[in-house]
Design an enzyme around this catalytic site. Structure first.
Site, PDB file in Angstrom:
ATOM      1  N   ASP A  37     -12.068  -9.615   4.038  1.00  0.00           N
ATOM      2  CA  ASP A  37     -13.308  -9.655   3.244  1.00  0.00           C
ATOM      3  C   ASP A  37     -13.834 -11.090   3.175  1.00  0.00           C
ATOM      4  O   ASP A  37     -15.042 -11.328   3.259  1.00  0.00           O
ATOM      5  CB  ASP A  37     -13.073  -9.147   1.816  1.00  0.00           C
ATOM      6  N   TYR A  51       0.805  -1.218   0.000  1.00  0.00           N
ATOM      7  CA  TYR A  51       0.000   0.000   0.000  1.00  0.00           C
ATOM      8  C   TYR A  51       0.841   1.273   0.000  1.00  0.00           C
ATOM      9  O   TYR A  51       0.397   2.309  -0.483  1.00  0.00           O
ATOM     10  CB  TYR A  51      -0.932   0.016   1.210  1.00  0.00           C
ATOM     11  N   ASP A  87      -2.283 -18.610   0.644  1.00  0.00           N
ATOM     12  CA  ASP A  87      -3.216 -19.331  -0.237  1.00  0.00           C
ATOM     13  C   ASP A  87      -3.923 -20.440   0.544  1.00  0.00           C
ATOM     14  O   ASP A  87      -5.135 -20.640   0.438  1.00  0.00           O
ATOM     15  CB  ASP A  87      -2.506 -19.875  -1.487  1.00  0.00           C
ATOM     16  N   LYS A 113       3.655 -15.578   2.841  1.00  0.00           N
ATOM     17  CA  LYS A 113       3.906 -16.334   1.610  1.00  0.00           C
ATOM     18  C   LYS A 113       5.399 -16.635   1.604  1.00  0.00           C
ATOM     19  O   LYS A 113       6.140 -16.215   0.695  1.00  0.00           O
ATOM     20  CB  LYS A 113       3.432 -15.499   0.404  1.00  0.00           C
ATOM     21  N   ASP A 158      -6.208  -7.386   3.929  1.00  0.00           N
ATOM     22  CA  ASP A 158      -7.330  -6.762   3.220  1.00  0.00           C
ATOM     23  C   ASP A 158      -8.185  -7.859   2.587  1.00  0.00           C
ATOM     24  O   ASP A 158      -9.412  -7.874   2.717  1.00  0.00           O
ATOM     25  CB  ASP A 158      -6.789  -5.813   2.147  1.00  0.00           C
TER      26      ASP A 158
HETATM   27  C1  IPM Z   1     -10.487  -1.699   3.599  1.00  0.00           C
HETATM   28  C2  IPM Z   1     -10.719  -1.085   2.243  1.00  0.00           C
HETATM   29  C3  IPM Z   1      -9.608  -0.084   1.976  1.00  0.00           C
HETATM   30  C4  IPM Z   1      -8.303  -0.842   1.941  1.00  0.00           C
HETATM   31  C5  IPM Z   1      -9.798   0.763   0.711  1.00  0.00           C
HETATM   32  C6  IPM Z   1     -11.115   1.503   0.724  1.00  0.00           C
HETATM   33  C7  IPM Z   1      -8.657   1.719   0.512  1.00  0.00           C
HETATM   34  O1  IPM Z   1     -10.799  -2.065   1.276  1.00  0.00           O
HETATM   35  O2  IPM Z   1     -10.416  -0.950   4.592  1.00  0.00           O
HETATM   36  O3  IPM Z   1     -10.408  -2.928   3.679  1.00  0.00           O
HETATM   37  O4  IPM Z   1      -7.948  -1.432   0.912  1.00  0.00           O
HETATM   38  O5  IPM Z   1      -7.611  -0.855   2.961  1.00  0.00           O
HETATM   39 MG    MG Z   2     -10.804  -4.057   2.042  1.00  0.00          MG
END
Ligand code: IPM
Ligand code: MG
Length: 373
Positions: free
Chosen positions: A253, A142, A225, A193, A249
């Site tokens: 999710d 990032y 993975d 990894k 990240d």
């Molecule tokens: C998160 C989001 C952010 C990230 C984006 C909106 C920049 O996906 O907080 O998980 O990638 O960190």
């Molecule tokens: Mg995210």
């Protein structure tokens, strides 16, 4: 009467709708405890681009620095997607994380018993899931340099991002991982990894070394993975996960699916002052924490009043727990959320097909009412 200064950064899309409910719940719980909250709104993301030309106005950053905590909504949307990387709405959030050195991002993924059937995964898989994902938040791909795009005369191009970590950066987030695991079921899975990336070789070395200070916590290493497969195959094997920025990240999710919906996932982004990690006996001070639902701006439902405010409300509970040391009040909000769900109330995202659903505001009302039992 104690009064807490909280920066309210609603951002874009459903950000404003859900943070409004979270702020209401904080006010209601504060009223019962005899404390108050002073919310100061600040511009961020697309809203800030429209008003000031940039995603993080100086004023907002100063507001964050002088607040005790930040309640954050979400940033981004189709309106700003055409902008170059460095000017996008998301940059506002990335810049705050970096500026305040919020390196540890805690993302709990809990499958509430009454929401087991809201997950697209089988009951036998998700039942009992209770995971804390700790994502490193200020390093890696990032922020790494060099980065950028080079255009060549022949029309082709070359783009670079750099995954970079120092041992110090790894060590501090590893410590957060062990401290958190210690307060949970004492198992820490470090995800990397290491079969391919040198950054992961260092990651694994440092985490292993830090682990010597935590003999009471069982440490295991897992390749990313493999971890992503195990999360949907047998999520109950996980307790606390610690990993670098990009892996975190993606995995967080994925973990959201275990909790039924993204609309349920809260998060806390903490710096050094969070060393107490919700332990009322430890003293706090120093950096401010940022509290944010994991879901995004959901442009498809923005402005309709149907978004699930629970992720934002649970983020407010984390704010009480980690920044203000108000553990009882945090427990009270979490209890209220559970009761409302137990009584069968559902926003659209967590409802079974054909079931009656309620809106954002009604869900907020019910949670406020349920604070008393
Ligand atoms: C998160 C989001 C952010 C990230 C984006 C909106 C920049 O996906 O907080 O998980 O990638 O960190
Ligand atoms: Mg995210």
């Amino acid at each position: 009467m104690a009064s807490y200064r909280v920066a309210l950064l609603a951002g874009d899309g459903i950000g404003g709708e859900v943070t409004a409910q979270a702020a209401r719940v904080l006010e209601a719980v504060g009223k019962r405890a005899g404390v108050s909250f002073e919310f100061t709104p600040g511009l961020i993301g697309g809203a800030a681009i429209d008003a000031t030309g940039g995603p993080l106005p100086k004023q907002t950053l100063e507001l964050c620095r002088s607040s005790q905590a930040i309640l954050f909504g979400a940033v981004g949307g189709p309106k700003w997607d055409h902008l170059p990387q460095e000017e996008r709405a998301e940059r506002g959030l990335l810049a705050i994380r970096k500026d305040l050195d919020l390196y540890a991002n805690l993302r709990p993924a809990v499958c509430f018993p009454m929401l087991v059937d809201a997950s697209p995964l089988k009951r036998s898989v998700v039942e009992g899931t209770d995971i804390m994902v700790i994502r490193e938040l200020t390093g890696g791909l990032y922020y790494g340099e060099p980065r950028g795009i080079e255009q060549f005369a022949d029309g082709s191009a070359r783009a670079v991002n750099t995954m970079v970590y120092t041992s110090r950066e790894i060590e501090r987030v590893a410590r957060t991982g062990f401290e958190v695991a210690r307060k949970r079921r004492r198992k820490l899975t470090s995800v990397d990894k290491a079969n391919v990336l040198v950054v992961s070789t260092l990651w694994r070395e440092v985490v292993t070394r830090v682990g010597k200070d935590y003999p009471d916590v069982t440490l295991e290493h897992l390749l990313v993975d493999n971890c992503s497969m195990a999360l949907v195959q047998r999520p109950t094997q996980f307790d606390t996960i610690v990993t670098e920025n990009t892996f975190g990240d993606i995995l967080s999710d994925e973990a959201a699916i275990l909790a039924g919906s993204m609309g349920m996932l809260a998060s806390a982004s903490l710096g050094d002052a969070s060393a107490s990690l919700g332990d009322a006996s430890a003293s706090l001070g120093g950096t401010v924490g940022l509290y944010e639902p994991v879901h995004g701006t959901a442009p498809d439902i923005a402005g309709q009043g149907v978004a699930n405010p629970i992720a934002a409300i649970l983020s407010a509970a984390m704010l009480l727990r980690y920044s203000l040391d108000r553990i009882d009040d945090a427990d009270r909000i979490e209890g209220a959320v559970r009761r409302v769900l137990e009584r069968g109330h559902r926003t659209r995202d967590i409802a079974e097909p054909g079931a009656k659903t309620i809106g954002t505001r009604e869900m907020g009302d019910l949670i406020v009412d349920a604070l008393d039992g």
